[in-house]
Design a protein around this motif. Structure first.
Motif, PDB file in Angstrom:
ATOM      1  N   ASN A 164       1.006  -1.131   0.293  1.00  0.00           N
ATOM      2  CA  ASN A 164       0.441  -0.094  -0.290  1.00  0.00           C
ATOM      3  C   ASN A 164       0.805   1.383  -0.188  1.00  0.00           C
ATOM      4  O   ASN A 164       0.094   1.950  -0.574  1.00  0.00           O
ATOM      5  CB  ASN A 164      -1.199   0.038   1.113  1.00  0.00           C
ATOM      6  N   ILE A 165       1.927   1.434   0.708  1.00  0.00           N
ATOM      7  CA  ILE A 165       3.188   2.114   0.991  1.00  0.00           C
ATOM      8  C   ILE A 165       3.290   2.585  -0.511  1.00  0.00           C
ATOM      9  O   ILE A 165       3.222   3.455  -1.023  1.00  0.00           O
ATOM     10  CB  ILE A 165       3.833   2.538   2.369  1.00  0.00           C
ATOM     11  N   SER A 166       3.725   1.371  -1.231  1.00  0.00           N
ATOM     12  CA  SER A 166       4.269   1.601  -2.525  1.00  0.00           C
ATOM     13  C   SER A 166       3.924   1.926  -3.423  1.00  0.00           C
ATOM     14  O   SER A 166       4.052   2.901  -4.165  1.00  0.00           O
ATOM     15  CB  SER A 166       5.109   0.126  -2.803  1.00  0.00           C
ATOM     16  N   MET A 167       2.248   1.273  -3.318  1.00  0.00           N
ATOM     17  CA  MET A 167       1.000   2.296  -4.338  1.00  0.00           C
ATOM     18  C   MET A 167       0.808   3.316  -4.344  1.00  0.00           C
ATOM     19  O   MET A 167       0.167   4.453  -5.379  1.00  0.00           O
ATOM     20  CB  MET A 167       0.370   1.765  -4.356  1.00  0.00           C
ATOM     21  N   GLN A 168       0.715   4.042  -3.056  1.00  0.00           N
ATOM     22  CA  GLN A 168       0.322   6.158  -2.960  1.00  0.00           C
ATOM     23  C   GLN A 168       2.122   6.447  -3.259  1.00  0.00           C
ATOM     24  O   GLN A 168       1.426   7.304  -4.326  1.00  0.00           O
ATOM     25  CB  GLN A 168       0.713   5.762  -1.314  1.00  0.00           C
ATOM     26  N   ALA A 169       3.441   5.604  -2.455  1.00  0.00           N
ATOM     27  CA  ALA A 169       4.261   6.890  -3.239  1.00  0.00           C
ATOM     28  C   ALA A 169       4.833   6.986  -4.934  1.00  0.00           C
ATOM     29  O   ALA A 169       5.717   7.930  -5.316  1.00  0.00           O
ATOM     30  CB  ALA A 169       5.744   5.942  -2.822  1.00  0.00           C
ATOM     31  N   ASN A 170       4.160   5.664  -5.317  1.00  0.00           N
ATOM     32  CA  ASN A 170       4.023   5.676  -7.272  1.00  0.00           C
ATOM     33  C   ASN A 170       3.378   6.288  -7.646  1.00  0.00           C
ATOM     34  O   ASN A 170       3.473   7.214  -8.443  1.00  0.00           O
ATOM     35  CB  ASN A 170       3.446   4.278  -7.593  1.00  0.00           C
ATOM     36  N   ILE A 171       2.415   7.046  -6.647  1.00  0.00           N
ATOM     37  CA  ILE A 171       1.214   7.958  -7.454  1.00  0.00           C
ATOM     38  C   ILE A 171       1.799   9.116  -7.232  1.00  0.00           C
ATOM     39  O   ILE A 171       1.486   9.889  -7.407  1.00  0.00           O
ATOM     40  CB  ILE A 171       0.047   8.119  -6.769  1.00  0.00           C
ATOM     41  N   VAL A 172       2.650   9.562  -5.839  1.00  0.00           N
ATOM     42  CA  VAL A 172       2.775  10.692  -5.703  1.00  0.00           C
ATOM     43  C   VAL A 172       4.150  10.999  -6.714  1.00  0.00           C
ATOM     44  O   VAL A 172       4.617  11.951  -6.765  1.00  0.00           O
ATOM     45  CB  VAL A 172       3.668  10.680  -4.280  1.00  0.00           C
ATOM     46  N   ASN A 228       2.963  11.858 -10.277  1.00  0.00           N
ATOM     47  CA  ASN A 228       2.020  13.824  -9.769  1.00  0.00           C
ATOM     48  C   ASN A 228       3.575  14.181  -9.888  1.00  0.00           C
ATOM     49  O   ASN A 228       3.432  15.302 -10.597  1.00  0.00           O
ATOM     50  CB  ASN A 228       1.391  13.820  -8.756  1.00  0.00           C
TER      51      ASN A 228
END
Length: 213
Positions: free
Chosen positions: A137-145, A148
């Motif tokens: 989950n952290i990796s997915m959020q970091a990828n989105i950040v 962007n």
């Protein structure tokens, strides 16, 4: 089990088998030390590490007292046989009477340790799975950040070059995190299906479920 070997060799010794007397003394030493290790947790064994085991050893089943009583009776029988005392046969018969109840108790202890070790292994695998999920989950959020950030840097043109460097570093961090997640997931999968003959890491330091065999 070791207790049955003790009873058998006491019987053989009672019929004059000198070698059996030496064997039973060695078996008794091992049996008594094994029990002490299981209860206290000294050495390579785990001790009474759960509520279920504590109830088994010190609750209604009172396994600790029963095993200690058997050890004491066996030592008394051996002493009588060694010294040639007339009540040697009586001590031997008393030990034989305890053989079957003790065997049933030891089998119950063995089963209890197996169940407790399985519970520990299951809990450990669940923790690994939860960690892998959280990291994912952290990796997915970091990828989105990071995505962007790259878009923002591209829109900023030459003013976004320094920011682009930061996003590149962030991407490298995310890559390392993904590798860590992959490692955790692979470890989790390996523990779920261990190779034939292997011992799970949680059980490698102890074979308490086989201690009396």
């Amino acid at each position: 089990m070791l207790s049955q070997r003790i009873v058998l060799h006491v019987l053989l010794a009672s019929y004059g088998d000198g070698a059996a007397l030496m064997i039973v003394k060695d078996c008794l030493t091992t049996f008594a030390q094994t029990h002490a290790d299981l209860v206290s947790g000294d050495g390579p064994l785990t001790g009474v590490f759960s509520e279920a085991l504590h109830k088994l050893y010190f609750g209604t089943r009172n396994a600790d007292e029963s095993i200690r009583r058997f050890i004491a009776q066996a030592n008394q029988a051996v002493s009588c046989l060694e010294s040639g005392m007339t009540d040697g046969r009586e001590k031997t018969d008393a030990l034989v009477v305890q053989a079957t109840p003790l065997l049933e108790l030891l089998q119950e202890i063995t089963l209890a340790y197996q169940q407790e070790m399985r519970s520990i292994e299951t809990a450990s695998l669940k923790r690994q799975s939860d960690i892998a999920e959280q990291l994912g989950n952290i990796s997915m959020q970091a990828n989105i950040v990071a995505l962007n950030a790259r878009i923002a840097a591209a829109r900023a043109g030459q003013f976004g070059r320094e920011f682009a460097v930061i996003t590149t570093v962030l991407a490298d961090i995310i890559k390392e995190m993904d590798q860590l997640i992959h490692s955790v997931v692979n470890t989790h999968s390996a523990n779920e299906a261990p190779p034939r003959g292997s011992v799970p890491p949680q059980g490698r330091h102890t074979r308490a479920d086989r201690a009396f065999q």
